[in-house]
Enzyme design. Sequence first.
Site, PDB file in Angstrom:
ATOM      1  N   GLN A   1       2.535  12.983   8.702  1.00 13.77           N
ATOM      2  CA  GLN A   1       1.217  13.259   7.786  1.00 13.77           C
ATOM      3  C   GLN A   1      -0.369  13.186   8.465  1.00 13.77           C
ATOM      4  OE1 GLN A   1       2.134  10.132   5.076  1.00 13.77           O
ATOM      5  NE2 GLN A   1       2.613  11.424   3.709  1.00 13.77           N
TER       6      GLN A   1
ATOM      7  N   THR B   1      -2.668   1.411   5.999  1.00 11.53           N
ATOM      8  CA  THR B   1      -1.416   1.000   5.955  1.00 11.53           C
ATOM      9  C   THR B   1      -1.065   0.646   4.390  1.00 11.53           C
ATOM     10  OG1 THR B   1      -1.886  -1.169   7.393  1.00 11.53           O
ATOM     11  CG2 THR B   1      -1.353   0.838   8.216  1.00 11.53           C
ATOM     12  N   TRP B   2      -1.727   0.426   3.576  1.00 12.57           N
ATOM     13  CA  TRP B   2      -1.886   0.053   2.005  1.00 12.57           C
ATOM     14  C   TRP B   2       0.030   0.362   2.056  1.00 12.57           C
ATOM     15  CZ3 TRP B   2      -4.120   1.564  -2.932  1.00 12.57           C
ATOM     16  CH2 TRP B   2      -3.741   0.468  -4.028  1.00 12.57           C
TER      17      TRP B   2
ATOM     18  N   TYR C   1      -0.644  -6.117   1.095  1.00 15.89           N
ATOM     19  CA  TYR C   1      -0.800  -4.987   1.528  1.00 15.89           C
ATOM     20  C   TYR C   1       1.283  -5.131   1.511  1.00 15.89           C
ATOM     21  CZ  TYR C   1      -4.471  -2.757   2.179  1.00 15.89           C
ATOM     22  OH  TYR C   1      -6.073  -2.017   1.188  1.00 15.89           O
TER      23      TYR C   1
ATOM     24  N   ARG D   1       1.520   7.443   5.912  1.00 15.30           N
ATOM     25  CA  ARG D   1       2.968   6.269   6.129  1.00 15.30           C
ATOM     26  C   ARG D   1       4.703   6.888   6.567  1.00 15.30           C
ATOM     27  NH1 ARG D   1       5.204   5.641   0.256  1.00 15.30           N
ATOM     28  NH2 ARG D   1       4.567   7.024  -1.235  1.00 15.30           N
TER      29      ARG D   1
ATOM     30  N   ARG E   1      -6.119   9.449  -2.780  1.00 10.13           N
ATOM     31  CA  ARG E   1      -4.544   8.694  -2.806  1.00 10.13           C
ATOM     32  C   ARG E   1      -3.651  10.046  -2.351  1.00 10.13           C
ATOM     33  NH1 ARG E   1      -8.199   6.327  -5.559  1.00 10.13           N
ATOM     34  NH2 ARG E   1      -8.105   7.292  -6.831  1.00 10.13           N
TER      35      ARG E   1
ATOM     36  N   TYR F   1     -13.047   3.625   1.855  1.00 12.82           N
ATOM     37  CA  TYR F   1     -11.299   3.982   2.163  1.00 12.82           C
ATOM     38  C   TYR F   1     -11.167   5.098   0.665  1.00 12.82           C
ATOM     39  CZ  TYR F   1     -11.939   0.886  -2.513  1.00 12.82           C
ATOM     40  OH  TYR F   1     -11.824   0.579  -3.837  1.00 12.82           O
ATOM     41  N   GLY F   2     -10.171   6.308   0.668  1.00 13.59           N
ATOM     42  CA  GLY F   2      -9.001   6.552   0.171  1.00 13.59           C
ATOM     43  C   GLY F   2     -10.069   8.195  -0.039  1.00 13.59           C
TER      44      GLY F   2
ATOM     45  N   ARG G   1       0.648   5.998  -8.494  1.00 12.78           N
ATOM     46  CA  ARG G   1      -0.009   6.673  -8.927  1.00 12.78           C
ATOM     47  C   ARG G   1       0.425   7.256 -10.388  1.00 12.78           C
ATOM     48  NH1 ARG G   1       0.196   9.478  -3.916  1.00 12.78           N
ATOM     49  NH2 ARG G   1       2.467   8.906  -3.283  1.00 12.78           N
TER      50      ARG G   1
HETATM   51  N1  LIG Z   1     -10.663  -1.977   0.373  1.00 10.46           N
HETATM   52  C1  LIG Z   1      -9.819  -1.269  -0.856  1.00 10.46           C
HETATM   53  O1  LIG Z   1      -9.985  -1.984  -1.538  1.00 10.46           O
HETATM   54  C2  LIG Z   1      -8.805  -0.269  -0.428  1.00 10.46           C
HETATM   55  C3  LIG Z   1      -8.628   0.059  -1.532  1.00 10.46           C
HETATM   56  C4  LIG Z   1      -7.397   1.184  -0.676  1.00 10.46           C
HETATM   57  C5  LIG Z   1      -7.571   1.590   0.096  1.00 10.46           C
HETATM   58  N2  LIG Z   1      -7.919   1.310   1.142  1.00 10.46           N
HETATM   59  C6  LIG Z   1      -7.868   1.498   2.531  1.00 10.46           C
HETATM   60  O2  LIG Z   1      -7.513   2.639   2.480  1.00 10.46           O
HETATM   61  C7  LIG Z   1      -6.273   3.148   2.996  1.00 10.46           C
HETATM   62  C8  LIG Z   1      -7.030   4.537   2.510  1.00 10.46           C
HETATM   63  O3  LIG Z   1      -6.697   4.376   1.267  1.00 10.46           O
HETATM   64  P1  LIG Z   1      -4.993   5.357   0.376  1.00 10.46           P
HETATM   65  O4  LIG Z   1      -4.034   5.196   0.786  1.00 10.46           O
HETATM   66  O5  LIG Z   1      -5.699   4.827  -1.118  1.00 10.46           O
HETATM   67  O6  LIG Z   1      -5.308   6.772   0.377  1.00 10.46           O
HETATM   68  P2  LIG Z   1      -5.516   7.660   0.835  1.00 10.46           P
HETATM   69  O7  LIG Z   1      -6.431   7.950   2.186  1.00 10.46           O
HETATM   70  O8  LIG Z   1      -6.759   8.729  -0.120  1.00 10.46           O
HETATM   71  O9  LIG Z   1      -3.996   8.548   0.608  1.00 10.46           O
HETATM   72  C9  LIG Z   1      -3.255   8.437   1.349  1.00 10.46           C
HETATM   73  C10 LIG Z   1      -1.968   8.956   0.642  1.00 10.46           C
HETATM   74  O10 LIG Z   1      -2.078  10.501   0.802  1.00 10.46           O
HETATM   75  C11 LIG Z   1      -1.070  10.767   1.256  1.00 10.46           C
HETATM   76  N3  LIG Z   1      -1.536  11.747   2.733  1.00 10.46           N
HETATM   77  C12 LIG Z   1      -2.157  11.585   3.695  1.00 10.46           C
HETATM   78  N4  LIG Z   1      -1.555  12.600   4.620  1.00 10.46           N
HETATM   79  C13 LIG Z   1      -1.086  13.281   4.080  1.00 10.46           C
HETATM   80  C14 LIG Z   1      -0.611  14.212   4.908  1.00 10.46           C
HETATM   81  N5  LIG Z   1      -1.082  14.788   5.960  1.00 10.46           N
HETATM   82  N6  LIG Z   1      -0.083  15.340   3.997  1.00 10.46           N
HETATM   83  C15 LIG Z   1       0.295  15.163   2.812  1.00 10.46           C
HETATM   84  N7  LIG Z   1      -0.144  14.273   2.108  1.00 10.46           N
HETATM   85  C16 LIG Z   1      -1.392  12.787   2.958  1.00 10.46           C
HETATM   86  C17 LIG Z   1      -0.112  10.023   1.302  1.00 10.46           C
HETATM   87  O11 LIG Z   1       0.696  10.045  -0.003  1.00 10.46           O
HETATM   88  P3  LIG Z   1       2.420  10.858   0.024  1.00 10.46           P
HETATM   89  O12 LIG Z   1       2.955   9.623   1.088  1.00 10.46           O
HETATM   90  O13 LIG Z   1       2.735   9.340  -1.210  1.00 10.46           O
HETATM   91  O14 LIG Z   1       2.514  11.499   0.359  1.00 10.46           O
HETATM   92  C18 LIG Z   1      -0.644   8.736   1.846  1.00 10.46           C
HETATM   93  O15 LIG Z   1      -0.084   7.449   1.758  1.00 10.46           O
HETATM   94  C19 LIG Z   1      -5.669   2.020   2.649  1.00 10.46           C
HETATM   95  O16 LIG Z   1      -4.017   2.602   3.022  1.00 10.46           O
HETATM   96  C20 LIG Z   1      -5.835   1.000   2.685  1.00 10.46           C
HETATM   97  O17 LIG Z   1      -6.119   0.479   4.645  1.00 10.46           O
HETATM   98  C21 LIG Z   1      -8.651  -0.474   1.059  1.00 10.46           C
END
Ligand SMILES: NC(=O)c1ccc[n+]([C@@H]2O[C@H](COP(=O)([O-])OP(=O)(O)OC[C@H]3O[C@@H](n4cnc5c(N)ncnc54)[C@H](OP(=O)(O)O)[C@@H]3O)[C@@H](O)[C@H]2O)c1
Length: 332
Positions: free
Chosen positions: A285, A20-21, A57, A281, A208, A203-204, A227
């Site tokens: 998605q 939920t970042w 966040y 978000r 992203r 994560y990730g 980004r």
């Molecule tokens: N511990 C740490 O340091 C750290 C660092 C980074 C992340 N995290 C955690 O890990 C979570 C996930 O990482 P993340 O949010 O960076 O990246 P991610 O899961 O790799 O990508 C998330 C992004 O992908 C897009 N997306 C998601 N589902 C989709 C779908 N069905 N179709 C098209 N696009 C889609 C969205 O972007 P759009 O809405 O812009 O399209 C979404 O915000 C974070 O929310 C956080 O909880 C932790």
Amino acid sequence: MEFTEIPGTGLQVSRIALGTWAIGGWMWGGTDEDQAIKTIHAALEKGVNLIDTAPVYGFGRSEEIVGKALAQKNCRDRVFISTKTGLDWQDGKVFRNCSPDYLRRNFADSLKNLQTDYVDILFVHWPDPLEPFEETARVLNQFLRAGKIRAVGVSNYSPEQIGAFQRGGALHLVQPPYNIFEREIEGDLMPFCHQNHLALMTYGALCRGLLSGTVNAARAYEADDLRKVDPKFKEPRLTQYLAAVERLEHLARERFGRGVLHLAVRWVLDHGGDIALWGGRRPEQMDPLPDIFGWQLDEDAKLAIDQILKETIKDPVGPEFMAPRSRKPATG
Ligand SMILES: NC(=O)c1ccc[n+]([C@@H]2O[C@H](COP(=O)([O-])OP(=O)(O)OC[C@H]3O[C@@H](n4cnc5c(N)ncnc54)[C@H](OP(=O)(O)O)[C@@H]3O)[C@@H](O)[C@H]2O)c1
């Protein structure tokens, strides 16, 4: 949905956790609360029982929205909340702070934001080189003994830093970056976690959004969206990553009748990750969630993915650009 037990805790969590970042808005170009709450409800309806957030966040916003979403469904007791501590901020600038006083204040704020009197998992967000890791572990273990948390985690720590942390108290989970394009943990952290029975909640998964299949060279990002500064989303590297995504999409369609998003999440689950964090978000998605299950990547497909990366990613770059500053050198 698939589930896994976090060693040493008895917690049975879904292997996909909602991240939920972006829901907090900060570094993602803002947030829409109504859509955010619907996204959380959509994930829960599709079997996710673990939600990851952090006080940083949106400077409390993401935690507040998670708290509100769970309160609306009256389901706090059926959902595992993972939050973090140890990142501080001033005038919108974020820095590491694991001083024991700050950890206690920061965690008290999280409980308030989340409308709860305990969280299931508390991670140290980033290692603070100015505080002994053993001492940070002692503070989190006090929360554990007091029943305020049920599992202890660290994020973005190296194996050496984890070793020092473990000298101060129990540790159950580790949260590093991991996806098809960001595989640094395969060198030492992943084998370390497997040997030491530490759950890997990575994560990730979608890098992203790059691995969602919806990113193209023309897509523009709003306001403070990270980004804009992510080197993977800029030329000259963007073209090579998009070329890889196109070939991965083709492989996913041909071999599994799925898309690159499904392949990317499945890859984390079948490649040594215990729990994959998937950020979202908007409720739609979460639509692909059910199609992540009921199939697996075989060795042949994993090798074909490696071959695609070898042929397309000539100038790789990691997620280092996301690392927050330390306190003292932070003046620059
Ligand atoms: N511990 C740490 O340091 C750290 C660092 C980074 C992340 N995290 C955690 O890990 C979570 C996930 O990482 P993340 O949010 O960076 O990246 P991610 O899961 O790799 O990508 C998330 C992004 O992908 C897009 N997306 C998601 N589902 C989709 C779908 N069905 N179709 C098209 N696009 C889609 C969205 O972007 P759009 O809405 O812009 O399209 C979404 O915000 C974070 O929310 C956080 O909880 C932790």
